[in-house]
Scaffold this active site. Structure first.
Site, PDB file in Angstrom:
ATOM      1  N   GLU A  90      27.419  35.045  -7.459  1.00  0.00           N
ATOM      2  CA  GLU A  90      27.106  35.104  -8.886  1.00  0.00           C
ATOM      3  C   GLU A  90      26.577  36.469  -9.319  1.00  0.00           C
ATOM      4  OE1 GLU A  90      24.654  31.893 -10.203  1.00  0.00           O
ATOM      5  OE2 GLU A  90      26.038  30.358  -9.522  1.00  0.00           O
ATOM      6  N   GLU A 130      29.898  26.106  -5.153  1.00  0.00           N
ATOM      7  CA  GLU A 130      28.666  25.415  -5.555  1.00  0.00           C
ATOM      8  C   GLU A 130      29.013  24.449  -6.672  1.00  0.00           C
ATOM      9  OE1 GLU A 130      25.157  27.667  -6.745  1.00  0.00           O
ATOM     10  OE2 GLU A 130      25.488  29.128  -5.145  1.00  0.00           O
TER      11      GLU A 130
HETATM   12  C1  BGP Z   1      23.198  28.898  -8.791  1.00  0.00           C
HETATM   13  C2  BGP Z   1      22.627  29.796  -7.730  1.00  0.00           C
HETATM   14  C3  BGP Z   1      21.825  29.080  -6.711  1.00  0.00           C
HETATM   15  C4  BGP Z   1      21.074  27.858  -7.171  1.00  0.00           C
HETATM   16  C5  BGP Z   1      21.833  27.030  -8.192  1.00  0.00           C
HETATM   17  C6  BGP Z   1      21.032  25.968  -8.905  1.00  0.00           C
HETATM   18  O1  BGP Z   1      23.372  29.593  -9.974  1.00  0.00           O
HETATM   19  O2  BGP Z   1      23.632  30.492  -7.038  1.00  0.00           O
HETATM   20  O3  BGP Z   1      21.023  30.032  -6.067  1.00  0.00           O
HETATM   21  O4  BGP Z   1      19.787  28.143  -7.453  1.00  0.00           O
HETATM   22  O5  BGP Z   1      22.416  27.838  -9.180  1.00  0.00           O
HETATM   23  O6  BGP Z   1      20.327  26.505  -9.997  1.00  0.00           O
HETATM   24  P1  BGP Z   1      18.755  26.450 -10.121  1.00  0.00           P
HETATM   25  O7  BGP Z   1      18.206  26.704  -8.781  1.00  0.00           O
HETATM   26  O8  BGP Z   1      18.388  27.529 -11.082  1.00  0.00           O
HETATM   27  O9  BGP Z   1      18.434  25.098 -10.653  1.00  0.00           O
END
Ligand code: BGP
Length: 474
Positions: free
Chosen positions: A170, A369
């Site tokens: 990302e 993800e």
């Molecule tokens: C993505 C990232 C992760 C993870 C996930 C969930 O954008 O790559 O690192 O954190 O989101 O989001 P969050 O942790 O902000 O709830």
């Protein structure tokens, strides 16, 4: 009443999950430079939920052997980690490589391979060494060089243990967070500087790929992007135009140069008109970017992007931001994950994959993800202490059904990685929302497989599940 049918995924489908070094490892005793997260916590601890920092997180550094067994028990045949730059180069991200860091990652990767779990290794997941940030972070060419040296060291040390490589997770995230939206250190609001940092991130990606090509590994190297299909509120030309511009900023900005090797001309024109193009770029940078593109693409999909035409004039004195051209649209009837504030729209995964098929040469891809963060999951524990997370199982199935449909429609999708494996540290949200297949009791670090973890094992063993496919719409 329709009937369920067995959905089956292609042979050797990658079932697994992902996390990152800063979110899961903990500092440990190997030596590690201070990261921007540690620095920010020292300066503004009140910005982090319940004031929990990244010093311990899920303590994977001490528990990785136990964790690899848990990967197996939850059906993983692949898993994405990130390699900590700050751990590999504890002298502030440059200098001499850390033998203790090499030993740790070698051990972890060997353990994973011996247990039948393919290593997907990512080189950067938001965790800049703080001293390199002081030198300008991604706004600096020296930092690009330091990153390429770090990447090359990883290829050399771990090349025979890694299945696929990724330059960035990302890359848009730190640009939005650091330069536009105030959720990453150093919390600057300045689009033009953000554009410079974005350009050098893209250059760093290309230079890392260039370095990778010197070796003759069987593995591929690519990038992981957070992508949301963009939907206009309506077909009114003003809404359609708003969606086009939002899509340029958030989707095409990284996807086009990193996968196709070229910047979208409409975005370049728009930035030029608004005097927001990066100041430092050369013809030779552009050649490197065009010649070194991703060989594989990871798609992080959480929610759709819905926008509409602005209903108010822009204050010309306010800092230049993408929102000068559109407003978010709240679709009546949308389904929400209220804990995270993200819309749940499983069909978006199909739309996203079709975009990659139709507009990006159907490059080899996977969902890198996707997941659902839920607060206070203890509420759902049974007497034995297991989290009964049927909502997560449904979330996974609904998304997988649309992924299956995308594969039926010819998309070159090789796997699905959930966010995440064991509950881990979520940046400024720390441990507020839990995403794991395995729950974590923070005070004791005890790990317990959730109901979704059992489901995931079955899913991976069966390479599919039963679903009412008549519910799917294209
Ligand atoms: C993505 C990232 C992760 C993870 C996930 C969930 O954008 O790559 O690192 O954190 O989101 O989001 P969050 O942790 O902000 O709830």
């Amino acid at each position: 009443m329709t009937e369920k049918k067995r959905i089956t995924f292609p042979e050797n489908f990658w079932w697994g999950s992902a996390w990152s070094a800063e979110q899961a490892e903990g500092r440990g005793e190997t030596g590690k430079a201070e990261t921007v997260w540690e620095r920010w916590y020292k300066e503004q601890p009140y910005r982090f939920y319940n004031r929990i920092d990244s010093s311990i997180t899920t303590d994977h550094i001490h528990r990785y052997k136990e964790d690899v067994q848990l990967m197996k028990e939850t059906g993983h045949n692949s898993f994405r980690v990130s390699i900590s730059w700050a751990r590999m180069f504890p002298d502030d991200g440059v200098g001499t490589v850390n033998p203790k860091a090499i030993a740790f990652y070698k051990d972890l990767f060997t353990e994973m391979n011996q247990n039948g779990i393919k290593v997907f290794a990512n080189l950067y997941h938001f965790d800049m060494p703080a001293k390199l940030q002081d030198k300008g972070g991604w706004e600096s060419r020296d930092v690009v060089d330091a990153y390429v040296h770090f990447a090359d060291t990883c290829f050399k040390e771990f090349g025979d243990l890694v299945y696929h490589w990724f330059t960035f997770n990302e890359p848009l995230g730190p640009i939005l967070g650091s330069y536009l939206e105030d959720f990453h250190y150093p919390n600057i609001i300045d689009f033009k500087r953000g554009a410079q940092a974005a350009f050098f991130t893209i250059l760093a990606h290309a230079k890392a790929i260039q370095a990778f090509k010197k070796y003759s590994f069987e593995s591929k190297i690519g990038v992981i992007l957070n992508l949301s299909p963009t939907f206009p509120r309506s077909q009114n030309p003003a809404d359609v135009q708003a969606a086009k511009i939002a899509d340029l900023f958030y989707t095409r900005s990284f996807l086009d140069p990193m996968v196709k090797g070229e910047f979208p001309s409409a975005l370049v024109d728009l930035l030029a008109q608004n005097q927001q193009l990066p100041a430092d770029y050369t013809e030779s940078d552009l050649t490197i970017i065009s010649e070194n593109t991703a060989q594989i693409l990871g798609l992080n999909y959480y929610e759709p992007r819905r926008v509409k035409a602005r209903s108010s004039a822009v204050n010309p004195e306010s800092p230049f931001l993408p929102e000068w051209f559109f407003e978010p649209h709240i679709m009546p009837g949308r389904r929400m994950n209220e804990y995270r504030g993200w819309e749940i729209y499983e069909k978006g995964i199909h739309d996203l994959c079709m975009d990659i098929k139709n507009n990006y040469g159907n490059i080899e891809s996977f969902i890198s993800e996707n997941g659902m963060g839920v607060a206070n999951e203890e509420r759902f524990m049974d007497e034995s202490g297991q989290v009964i997370d049927d909502y997560r199982i449904d979330f996974i199935k609904d998304h997988l059904a649309y992924l299956w449909l995308a594969i039926e429609d010819g998309c070159n999708i090789k796997g699905y990685h959930l966010w995440t494996f064991i509950d881990c540290w979520s940046w400024i949200n720390s441990y507020k929302n839990r995403y794991g297949l395995v729950s974590l009791d923070l005070p004791t670090q005890k790990r317990t497989i959730k109901k979704s973890g059992e489901f995931y094992k079955q899913l991976s063993d069966d390479n599919g599940f039963d679903y009412d496919v008549d519910l799917l719409v294209r």
